[in-house]
Every structure is written in C-alpha cells, then in structure tokens.
Design an enzyme around this catalytic site. Sequence first.
Site, PDB file in Angstrom:
ATOM      1  N   LYS A  87      40.346  43.942  43.969  1.00  0.00           N
ATOM      2  CA  LYS A  87      39.998  42.570  43.595  1.00  0.00           C
ATOM      3  C   LYS A  87      39.905  41.705  44.850  1.00  0.00           C
ATOM      4  CE  LYS A  87      42.099  42.364  38.998  1.00  0.00           C
ATOM      5  NZ  LYS A  87      40.883  42.116  38.207  1.00  0.00           N
ATOM      6  N   ARG A 116      41.365  49.583  29.907  1.00  0.00           N
ATOM      7  CA  ARG A 116      40.750  50.371  28.830  1.00  0.00           C
ATOM      8  C   ARG A 116      41.073  51.854  28.961  1.00  0.00           C
ATOM      9  NH1 ARG A 116      34.812  48.286  30.372  1.00  0.00           N
ATOM     10  NH2 ARG A 116      36.072  46.480  30.914  1.00  0.00           N
TER      11      ARG A 116
HETATM   12  N1  BES Z   1      43.027  42.579  34.112  1.00  0.00           N
HETATM   13  C1  BES Z   1      41.643  42.406  34.291  1.00  0.00           C
HETATM   14  C2  BES Z   1      41.026  41.352  33.381  1.00  0.00           C
HETATM   15  C3  BES Z   1      41.425  39.928  33.645  1.00  0.00           C
HETATM   16  C4  BES Z   1      40.675  39.146  34.498  1.00  0.00           C
HETATM   17  C5  BES Z   1      42.506  39.384  32.994  1.00  0.00           C
HETATM   18  C6  BES Z   1      41.048  37.845  34.729  1.00  0.00           C
HETATM   19  C7  BES Z   1      42.868  38.076  33.213  1.00  0.00           C
HETATM   20  C8  BES Z   1      42.127  37.311  34.070  1.00  0.00           C
HETATM   21  C9  BES Z   1      40.920  43.718  34.021  1.00  0.00           C
HETATM   22  O1  BES Z   1      41.625  44.861  34.315  1.00  0.00           O
HETATM   23  C10 BES Z   1      39.692  43.712  34.891  1.00  0.00           C
HETATM   24  O2  BES Z   1      39.851  43.698  36.077  1.00  0.00           O
HETATM   25  N2  BES Z   1      38.533  43.703  34.257  1.00  0.00           N
HETATM   26  C11 BES Z   1      37.311  43.663  34.963  1.00  0.00           C
HETATM   27  C12 BES Z   1      36.347  44.585  34.263  1.00  0.00           C
HETATM   28  C13 BES Z   1      35.105  44.859  35.041  1.00  0.00           C
HETATM   29  C14 BES Z   1      35.413  45.657  36.282  1.00  0.00           C
HETATM   30  C15 BES Z   1      34.153  45.614  34.151  1.00  0.00           C
HETATM   31  C16 BES Z   1      36.799  42.224  34.936  1.00  0.00           C
HETATM   32  O3  BES Z   1      36.997  41.528  33.954  1.00  0.00           O
HETATM   33  O4  BES Z   1      36.240  41.799  35.941  1.00  0.00           O
HETATM   34 ZN    ZN Z   2      41.411  45.444  36.385  1.00  0.00          ZN
END
Ligand code: BES
Ligand code: ZN
Length: 471
Positions: free
Chosen positions: A247, A321
Amino acid sequence: MQLELINKSTDKTKADILVSFITKEDIEKNKEAKLLNQAGFKAEQDTLCFLHEKALLACGIEKLDAASIRSAAAAAVKALKSSNYTSAKTQLSDMRFVNALVEGFVLGGYDFNFYRSEPKKVALETIFLACEGANFAEFEAAFNEAMVVAQATCFTRDIVNKAPQEINPETLALFAKKLAFENSLECTILDEEGLKKENMNAMLAVGRASVHQSQLIHLSYKPANPKKIITLVGKGLTYDSGGLSLKAPTSMVTMKMDKAGACGVLGMIKAASELKLDIEVHVFIGAVENMVGGNAYKPDDILVSRSKTTIEVRNTDAEGRLVLADVLDYAQEKVQADYIFDFATLTGACMVALGQYTTGVMGHSNALKHRFFDAANSSGELIGSLPFNNHLKKLLKSEIADISNVSSKPYGGAITAGLFLDKFIKEENKEKWLHFDIAGSAYTEAAWDCNVYGATGAGVRLMCSFLKSID
Ligand code: BES
Ligand code: ZN
Ligand code: ZN
C-alpha cells in the site's frame, strides 16, 4: 461515566444539570424560551446551549425521532464531559427513545484512553434517565438490553483501536479465548499446523510473511433450544500492509482496522450470549497479518484453496477475500446454519459506492436483505444494497486458474469482491448468505452520529437488531 435509569420524575431526580432535547417548534413552549432566544439558540440539529444559571443544557433536534435524539445525545455527552458537572439528568418518557439515548450517551461518550500516559480528566460521573410511570419495568428491560448492545459495541471498538504491535493473530486468539471463558462459550483455535491439516492454503499464503502464526478462531454460543443457528464470519487482518502489492504510505495508516470484521463478530456473540437469545451463534475468524518478506506470497502465485478452487493472485492487497474463502468453506462444513453472514473491511470501492458511513450488503436473497433494512432502521446503523450481476462476475475470470483474486476492470470493486466470496458459498447455502462490507463504516477519523474518532463497532448494533427480530 455511568448511565442510570431511575424510577423518578425529572424534578425529583437530583443532578447538576438537566439535558433537554428541543425542536425548533418547541422552543417557545420551553420555560426558558426567553433566555434561549437571547442566547441565539435555534434548536438546529446537534447545536447546544448551556444556561448554567438555570442548570439547563438545551440540545437542538431536527425532529422528535430516534435518529435526531441519538445524534444530539452524543453531542451533549461530549460537551458534558468537558464541563465540570459531575451529574446530569434527562427525561425518558417514550419507549422509542430508549435505544437512541443509550447509544447517544454511551457510544458518543466513548473514549479510547489506553495509550495515554495520563487519561483525560472527566468530572462527569453519572447521567440519569429519569423515567417515572406504571410501565417502568418495560423501560428497564429495554434499557438493560440497549446497554448490553452498547457495551458490546464498545468492546469491539476497544480491540479494533488497539495498536497492531499489540493485536496480532496470536493475541487476537487470546482475546477470543478470554471472551469465551467469561461468557461460557465453546472455543476452538487452529494454529498454522491445524490450518495446514485443513488445507487452508489461501489463508496460509496471506499470513506467510508475518512473524505471527495465522489463527482460525471458532467460538460458539449454544442455548438449550435454539430457534435458529447462525454463522458469523469475520475478516481478522490484524494488519494489512498490502503485502508485496504494498500500500502507499497514506493508505496504510489506519490498516490496524482491517480486523474490524473479526472484532465485530466477537462483539455480536458477546451481546447474543449476554442477552441470552434463543439463537445458536457460531463465530469464525480468520486472524492473519498481511506483511512483506522473502517468503511472502506473490502476485502470479496460484493458490489451491480449501475447497480445491484454484486462485490466481494478481494483487496481494486483495487478501481479505483469500482468507474468507477458506474460512467460509470451513465454516459451512462445520456448522449447518440457517444463516451465514460475513463481516469484512473488504474494499475501498465500497466507500466509493456508498460513502464512508454506510455498510455495503451483498447476497442472493432479497428477502433476507430486506430483513436487514428493517434491522438497520431500528439499530441506527446505515446499510445499502450492492447488487450482484453476471457481467461483473465474468471480470473475475482467470486465464490460468479457476478464478482471479481481482477484477480485470476498475469499476464495481465492492461487488466483484462479494462475487469472489460467492464462489466459495455452497449451492445449498446461496440464499442463506449475506456479505457485509464494513470498509467505510468500521472506522472514522472524524466523529459522526454516535461515533467518535477510531473504531465504530460497525455491525454489532445491526446484528443484534436482526437477531432480536428472529421468531
Ligand atoms: N483492507 C483493504 C480494504 C480497505 C481499504 C478497508 C480502505 C478500509 C479502508 C483490502 O484488503 C484491500 O486492500 N482491498 C483492495 C482491493 C483491490 C486490490 C482489488 C482495495 O480496496 O484497494
Ligand atoms: Zn488489502
Ligand atoms: Zn485488507
């Protein structure tokens, strides 16, 4: 700060200050109308006016309804906590407002002081809900129930708010064990050795670069003659760095809250057991830390999940997921439930779709979703439906495995995540399952309604309303 219900009139209740909820239309009827007018009080929602000489705190509400009172009570308790009053009182004469007052005062007055070297000094000790009348017992029962739910919500908030150096998969399992002991729940925990025996390779891959062992936590509350059996699954990413698909720094901050689904389902089973509901509740948590390292799982890896479905990893940040795929499969085999609900901070896309205050609900059964709309209305949580469709489902096609862990297109990301989970729901359970994406609603950096900075405890009030509605 304590909230107490007493069987006395407001006049006979001894307290430093009276909290009064007032609509625009009612200002003129108030005993202190003249002074309130002079102070410029217009009774706008969440505005407050202290008349110290009159020992009155006037709180503006848009309408005389539960939502307005909940929000105004939260504003009031914050102001009272920064005053020097030690006690306050308000009148409770309408059953519709029991929940709203409890939630406003308890959840709006919540503070997370765990990491302060000196806790904030608060003079306020007690808020009295003055409730006189023949039907006091009815009010008392509703008050006690609302307090259990509010306290379970605070329990959830406390764990989510704890720092990731403190809450990791192993310590989260200890928290679950402690809850199980205190509330006489059954508790089974699988560590990585157990996960390997269960072929939970998708979940294991996500946690591989962590120094902490991934844990599968199963708690159950089993009353004697349950009306229904419910399975609750929680995403317990104690930290989500994104893994090798790392991230960006600003997106990584707050990712301690990626365990909010897990902490939410713990709060739900706590409340269900304390309310002594006639419903068997099973909680399954995948507790994992998504980190980087030489042994980290990679984009391009192919994982063989517990259900034997093969998954092409195209982004290690879509890890929740993968964990849920294995936990859902395990949960469906272990318990033949009437309903299966999962709670997960799954996608940023859910916030894009619905805003950060609303939980996204997905699933095949419109009837079941509708029951949750009712539960949401009475609980004060916000939910919105995100509909599945086959076009979005096709975007998860992989050229090399059974399914890809991310969609090939940038739109509808909350739904494609839900559809990914759907792949792991057995045919006979399709209509029994709903997925709740709490990515936006579980955590906030600005107070809103009865939520303060940090974890909100999303899901707990909603699920308790639903469970109480089961007959
Ligand atoms: N934990 C995150 C989702 C999230 C984002 C929760 C912001 C709370 C606030 C999840 O694991 C994630 O990183 N999802 C990605 C998915 C993408 C790579 C398809 C996302 O939402 O960017
Ligand atoms: Zn994630
Ligand atoms: Zn995540």
